[in-house]
Design an enzyme around this catalytic site. Structure first.
Site, PDB file in Angstrom:
ATOM      1  N   LEU A 221       0.835  -1.208   0.000  1.00  0.00           N
ATOM      2  CA  LEU A 221       0.000   0.000   0.000  1.00  0.00           C
ATOM      3  C   LEU A 221       0.863   1.248   0.000  1.00  0.00           C
ATOM      4  CD1 LEU A 221      -2.691  -0.847   2.696  1.00  0.00           C
ATOM      5  CD2 LEU A 221      -3.077  -0.521   0.255  1.00  0.00           C
TER       6      LEU A 221
ATOM      7  N   ASP B 225       4.447  12.608  14.243  1.00  0.00           N
ATOM      8  CA  ASP B 225       4.522  12.597  12.786  1.00  0.00           C
ATOM      9  C   ASP B 225       3.166  12.972  12.195  1.00  0.00           C
ATOM     10  OD1 ASP B 225       5.844  12.387  10.415  1.00  0.00           O
ATOM     11  OD2 ASP B 225       5.638  10.201  10.261  1.00  0.00           O
TER      12      ASP B 225
ATOM     13  N   PHE C 163       8.346   4.076   8.663  1.00  0.00           N
ATOM     14  CA  PHE C 163       8.687   2.957   9.542  1.00  0.00           C
ATOM     15  C   PHE C 163       9.006   1.697   8.742  1.00  0.00           C
ATOM     16  CE2 PHE C 163       5.756   5.588  12.039  1.00  0.00           C
ATOM     17  CZ  PHE C 163       6.602   5.914  13.091  1.00  0.00           C
ATOM     18  N   GLY C 164       8.452   1.648   7.530  1.00  0.00           N
ATOM     19  CA  GLY C 164       8.661   0.467   6.715  1.00  0.00           C
ATOM     20  C   GLY C 164       7.457   0.264   5.817  1.00  0.00           C
TER      21      GLY C 164
ATOM     22  N   GLY D 244       6.105   3.565   4.165  1.00  0.00           N
ATOM     23  CA  GLY D 244       6.139   4.661   5.127  1.00  0.00           C
ATOM     24  C   GLY D 244       7.507   4.815   5.736  1.00  0.00           C
TER      25      GLY D 244
ATOM     26  N   LYS E 299       1.627  -3.406   8.790  1.00  0.00           N
ATOM     27  CA  LYS E 299       2.719  -2.447   8.777  1.00  0.00           C
ATOM     28  C   LYS E 299       3.954  -3.106   9.386  1.00  0.00           C
ATOM     29  CE  LYS E 299       2.874   2.446   9.480  1.00  0.00           C
ATOM     30  NZ  LYS E 299       1.826   3.167   8.829  1.00  0.00           N
TER      31      LYS E 299
END
Ligand SMILES: *[C@@H]1O[C@H](CO)[C@@H](O)[C@H](O)[C@H]1NC(C)=O
Ligand SMILES: *[C@@H]1O[C@H](CO)[C@@H](O)[C@H](O)[C@H]1NC(C)=O
Ligand SMILES: *[C@@H]1O[C@H](CO)[C@@H](O)[C@H](O)[C@H]1NC(C)=O
Ligand SMILES: *[C@@H]1O[C@H](CO)[C@@H](O)[C@H](O)[C@H]1NC(C)=O
Ligand SMILES: *[C@@H]1O[C@H](CO)[C@@H](O)[C@H](O)[C@H]1NC(C)=O
Ligand SMILES: *[C@@H]1O[C@H](CO)[C@@H](O)[C@H](O)[C@H]1NC(C)=O
Ligand SMILES: *[C@@H]1O[C@H](CO)[C@@H](O)[C@H](O)[C@H]1NC(C)=O
Ligand SMILES: *[C@@H]1O[C@H](CO)[C@@H](O)[C@H](O)[C@H]1NC(C)=O
Ligand SMILES: *[C@@H]1O[C@H](CO)[C@@H](O)[C@H](O)[C@H]1NC(C)=O
Ligand SMILES: *[C@@H]1O[C@H](CO)[C@@H](O)[C@H](O)[C@H]1NC(C)=O
Length: 863
Positions: free
Chosen positions: A559, A705, A564-565, A562, A581
């Protein structure tokens, strides 16, 4: 057969006629002074309510419960027939050959005097009646008696010395009566006794001298619930006893003396035993592996208890509560795998509750109340829990979600009087008042109670039926769907079917690639790593399910990538649509800490937050699982897509890849996003989410964030903020980078790094980020790298702030939303953004104030 005259004419006769004719049966009597006559007379006089099963005109030996030898009745079993009243003389007392008499479970109140002449009796069972007699010395006439059961009656007086004549007695049951005084030394003669139960009487005095040695065959001994005095040494010499219950008496001495072969059940509770059980190992040759049940509660035991109970492999029940033990850490018990009941209430425990308790898979009851246990409740994954009492300790932190989830299915639980925090609108006020007394309520403001709604046990049946009905309907719909061939779904279905099979037994480590990163899940067997789904604790998902849900973390299901990964889209079994995620950069947290943090995040619920659905610790990777958000994020909607684009019907492209923009289904044709009302709704919802994190959570959660791509729209187009709390799990190494935030959203205090030490994020840095989002919503422009009409401005914030200062703010309004609402409200919103983006953090309003300001300019709902 001829009809004979009945022995007792008069009222008895007529009432018998009445009773029997009422049942349309002929009046039939037995020959006087025969066994048949005595038995029928007995049954009828004791009010045998219906003569069902008794054809009194048939020979007595054919009757139910009657046993004969050569036409003599030797056995009569009339248990549970509703017989009531005093047993008259000249009835069963005349059955000279009787060996077995069982009149248990009736309402008999008294015995006939001729009963004691039944010298052949071997078994007498009068238990569970209402007999209020004394037990006469005539009992000594029963020289052949093997089993005597008088329990659960109202016998009183002493147990006669004449028991010494019952030389054959094996089973003596006198429990639950009102016998008093000493146990007669006469019973020492009954050398064949195998089982003695004198519990729940009013016996006192001491055990007869020489008790232990008198009964070489005694297996079971119960004198619980009397007032008998004695010492540990009384039991010396019991060679065969496996069951010893002397609970609730006045025994004292060293507890060690009681432990002897071959005891398997020991109940010494509520006595005055002393000593150190830890020494049983050294002082006796007791074989712990036989022990099944040990209750030493409410004594005066001291010292430490077992540092190591590992020998007691078969122990199921352990109660050491209420003693005088010295301070000690939680004992090592994780290898007693059969343990079902553990009660260490008031045993002076200190330190933490070990997570290893989870290894006790049969444990149903755990009572650790009234100790000094501190720090956090570990993640207990105990399936069988029915009773949990942790009250009166010094436990802190949250109650783990995985435990909270199970409470509604438990019989009883108590967390009162700790230093725990609880957010639990799911419990009834009554439960909160009794089971969570004195807990800090960290319950979020404005939490949506619907999100907490939970099944209560009494509705389970209904829920199950409903679930079944619904799954049937789903199955049908699913079949129809397949039959009519929705191309896209069919493909998905096929992919899942294949990969699920493949995933069953595959082993790792697994390596996955995206455009920007490669990540590795160091997992040995995919099915051995569990996936925790908070709301569905009973579904045992594993990493294998994640693999199949995401087609092996295929790039096609990606998707986003980001900070973070990577984030993947997937369907878990049961149609749970999730965003997966992966927090790739690793973490300094231990697995326990990460799990705890994720559990904590799972508890945080608000209608404007994207709920964390679950998680998985796959090797070093922490994988967060979120509800899938149907309508994409604000970044996509405002900037990445041509506004008004209708994507709902755009199914023509038949691949996952084409689905990257998340199928913006409801937006577009209606031009919803291009109305002031909708943009205000997004602003207010996002502000509420942040206010909740800052002011409704304890300790406050700083998002760190805040940006347009963190604001998602769910299936009903409600804005939901995502990614809260992840920075913490990410660990310190990345702290600085996270703190710096995304371009365009970074508050000025972080840009002036040269002045002083690096700043750490505060709620006010989130407020700044929100101000930027507010500007985006109203101007329709990106925070950086967009065209700002006054060409010297480099970013959105400086441009809008300058216009506010020059009082030309209306120029900043997105032409697309002009005319869809009151322009004064839009200008007002830009001024709120101005406040939020103040240079000095202290000048920025709090998110709670921002919510108030935005509510003041809420467009009216009906236009
Ligand atoms: C009772 O027993 C008698 C003699 O055995 C028999 O003739 C009669 O049919 C029986 N009655 C019933 C109701 O069974
Ligand atoms: C006496 O009868 C009761 C009820 O039928 C039964 O539970 C109990 O085991 C019997 N006692 C003995 C010693 O068999
Ligand atoms: C038990 O016996 C006592 C007298 O010994 C009597 O007062 C009491 O009512 C009896 N209880 C029952 C339940 O029969
Ligand atoms: C000991 O006897 C008492 C009274 O009969 C009973 O409540 C308790 O459960 C017994 N203990 C065991 C281990 O059977
Ligand atoms: C048990 O053994 C210890 C030393 O091994 C001794 O000091 C203690 O007196 C013994 N206790 C009993 C009750 O035998
Ligand atoms: C203890 O009893 C178990 C069986 O109940 C037996 O296998 C074991 O050898 C015994 N241990 C000792 C030390 O006697
Ligand atoms: C633990 O033992 C104590 C003392 O016997 C008792 O009062 C308490 O009810 C027990 N707890 C549970 C959960 O059985
Ligand atoms: C409770 O635990 C805290 C630390 O979590 C500790 O500082 C405090 O002294 C403890 N209080 C008691 C009464 O044990
Ligand atoms: C309760 O826990 C908090 C941290 O969770 C701690 O700061 C506080 O000192 C604790 N209070 C007591 C009375 O132990
Ligand atoms: C929990 O423990 C407290 C303190 O002992 C008690 O007052 C309360 O009734 C208990 N609640 C439940 C549900 O057992």
């Amino acid at each position: 057969m001829s009809f004979r005259r009945c022995p007792q004419m008069g009222f008895g006769f007529f009432s018998s006629v009445l009773v029997l004719t009422l049942f349309f049966r002929p009046l039939v009597c037995q020959e006087p002074n025969t066994d048949g006559y005595f038995v029928s007379d007995f049954l009828q006089k004791m009010g045998l309510s219906s003569s069902q099963g008794y054809n009194f005109s048939a020979p007595v030996c054919s009757w139910q419960g009657v046993f004969c030898e050569q036409e003599n009745v030797i056995g009569l079993v009339a248990s549970g027939l509703g017989l009531s009243g005093l047993i008259p003389d000249t009835t069963i007392g005349k059955l000279r050959n009787l060996e077995l008499l069982d009149l248990s479970n009736n309402k008999i109140t008294g015995l006939p005097s001729d009963l004691w002449s039944l010298g052949s009796l071997k078994t007498l069972n009068l238990s569970s009646n209402q007999i209020s007699d004394n037990l006469p010395s005539n009992i000594g006439n029963f020289g052949l008696l093997q089993t005597l059961d008088l329990s659960s009656n109202n016998f009183s007086g002493t147990i006669p010395e004449a028991m010494n004549s019952l030389l054959r007695l094996q089973v003596l049951m006198l429990a639950r009566n009102r016998f008093e005084s000493r146990i007669p030394s006469g019973i020492l003669n009954c050398h064949y006794l195998v089982s003695i139960d004198l519990s729940s009487n009013q016996l006192s005095g001491t055990l007869p001298h020489g008790f232990g040695a008198a009964f070489p065959k005694l297996k079971s001994f119960n004198i619980a619930g009397n007032g008998i005095r004695g010492r540990d040494s009384d039991f010396l010499g019991l060679k065969s006893t496996t069951y010893l219950n002397i609970s609730r008496n006045l025994f004292q001495g060293s507890v060690i003396g009681v432990f002897q072969e071959p005891l398997a059940v020991i109940d010494l509770s509520q006595n005055r035993f002393q000593g150190h059980i830890s020494q049983v190992h050294f002082n006796s040759s007791f074989n712990w592996s036989r022990l099944v049940y040990l209750d030493l509660s409410e004594n005066h035991l001291s010292g430490e208890f077992f540092s190591n109970l590992n020998d007691a492999q078969n122990l199921k029940h352990l109660n050491l509560a209420y003693n005088r033990f010295s301070k000690q850490a939680f004992p090592e018990i994780s290898t007693i795998s059969n343990l079902e009941y553990l009660n260490l209430s008031e045993t002076n425990l200190i330190g933490r509750i070990p997570a290893e308790i989870s290894e006790l898979s049969s444990l149903r009851t755990l009572d650790l109340s009234k100790n000094h246990l501190s720090s956090e409740i570990p993640l207990l994954s105990i399936k069988e829990f029915q009773v949990l009492d942790l009250s009166y300790n010094n436990l802190s932190g949250d109650i783990p979600v995985s435990l909270l989830e199970k409470l509604p299915w438990m019989e009883r639980f108590n967390f009162s009087y700790n230093n725990l925090t609880l957010c639990a609108s799911e419990f009834s006020p009554g439960t909160l008042k009794t089971a969570f007394i004195g807990l800090l309520n960290s319950c979020p403001i404005a939490a949506n109670p619907d999100l907490f709604r939970r099944k209560s046990p009494q509705h389970r049946g209904l829920k199950l039926a409903l679930a079944l009905a619904i799954s049937l309907v789903c199955l049908l719909v699913g079949l129809l769907f397949l039959a009519f061939g929705c191309r896209r779904k069919t493909r998905l279905w096929a992919v899942k079917q294949n990969s699920y099979k493949e995933e069953q037994n595959i082993s790792g480590p697994f390596s996955f690639q995206t455009d920007s990163t490669t990540w590795v899940a160091d997992v040995k067997l995919a099915t051995s790593v569990s996936v925790v789904i908070f709301e569905k604790p009973l579904l045992n998902f594993t990493f294998a399910d994640l693999l199949s849900a995401t087609s092996h973390f295929d790039r096609g299901t990606l998707l986003a990538e980001g900070r973070f990964g990577p984030v993947y889209r997937g369907f878990l079994p049961g149609g749970i649509h999730v965003a997966v995620k992966v927090l790739v950069h690793g973490s300094t947290m231990t697995d326990q800490e990460a799990a705890r943090e994720l559990e904590h995040l799972g508890r945080i619920k608000h209608p404007n937050l994207v709920p964390l659905t679950g998680y998985c610790l796959a090797g070093d990777q922490r994988i967060a699982i979120y509800d899938y958000m149907e309508n994409g994020n604000l970044q996509n909607l405002l900037h990445d897509l041509p506004l008004g684009l209708q994507t709902t019907e755009d199914w023509s492209t038949d691949t996952w890849e084409e689905d990257d923009n998340n199928g913006i289904q409801n937006v577009g044709s209606e031009g919803l996003l291009t109305t002031w009302r909708f943009r205000h709704k997004i602003a207010l919802g996002t502000a509420r989410a942040l206010a909740f994190l800052h002011h409704g959570c304890s300790p406050p959660i700083i998002h760190r964030d805040v940006k347009a791509s963190s604001v998602y729209l769910d299936s009903i187009l409600e804005p939901r903020l995502s990614d809260f709390g992840l920075a913490k799990i990410f660990g310190n190494g990345l702290e600085d980078e996270i703190a710096r935030g995304s371009p365009g959203y970074v508050p000025p205090e972080f840009l002036q790094l040269e002045t002083g030490s690096p700043k750490s994020p505060t709620p006010k840095s989130d407020v700044y980020g929100f101000g930027v989002i507010l500007f985006e919503l109203i101007t329709g422009k990106k925070p950086v790298e967009d065209e700002y009409p006054d060409d010297k401005e480099v970013n959105l914030v400086t441009w809008v702030r300058e216009l506010v200062r020059k009082n030309e703010v209306s120029r900043a309004i997105d032409p697309k939303i002009r005319g869809t609402g009151l322009e004064t409200q839009m200008e007002e919103a830009l001024k709120i953004g101005y406040l939020c983006t103040a240079d000095l953090p202290s000048k920025r309003p709090s998110m709670q104030q921002v919510v108030g300001l935005l509510k003041d300019i809420e467009p009216v709902t009906h236009q």
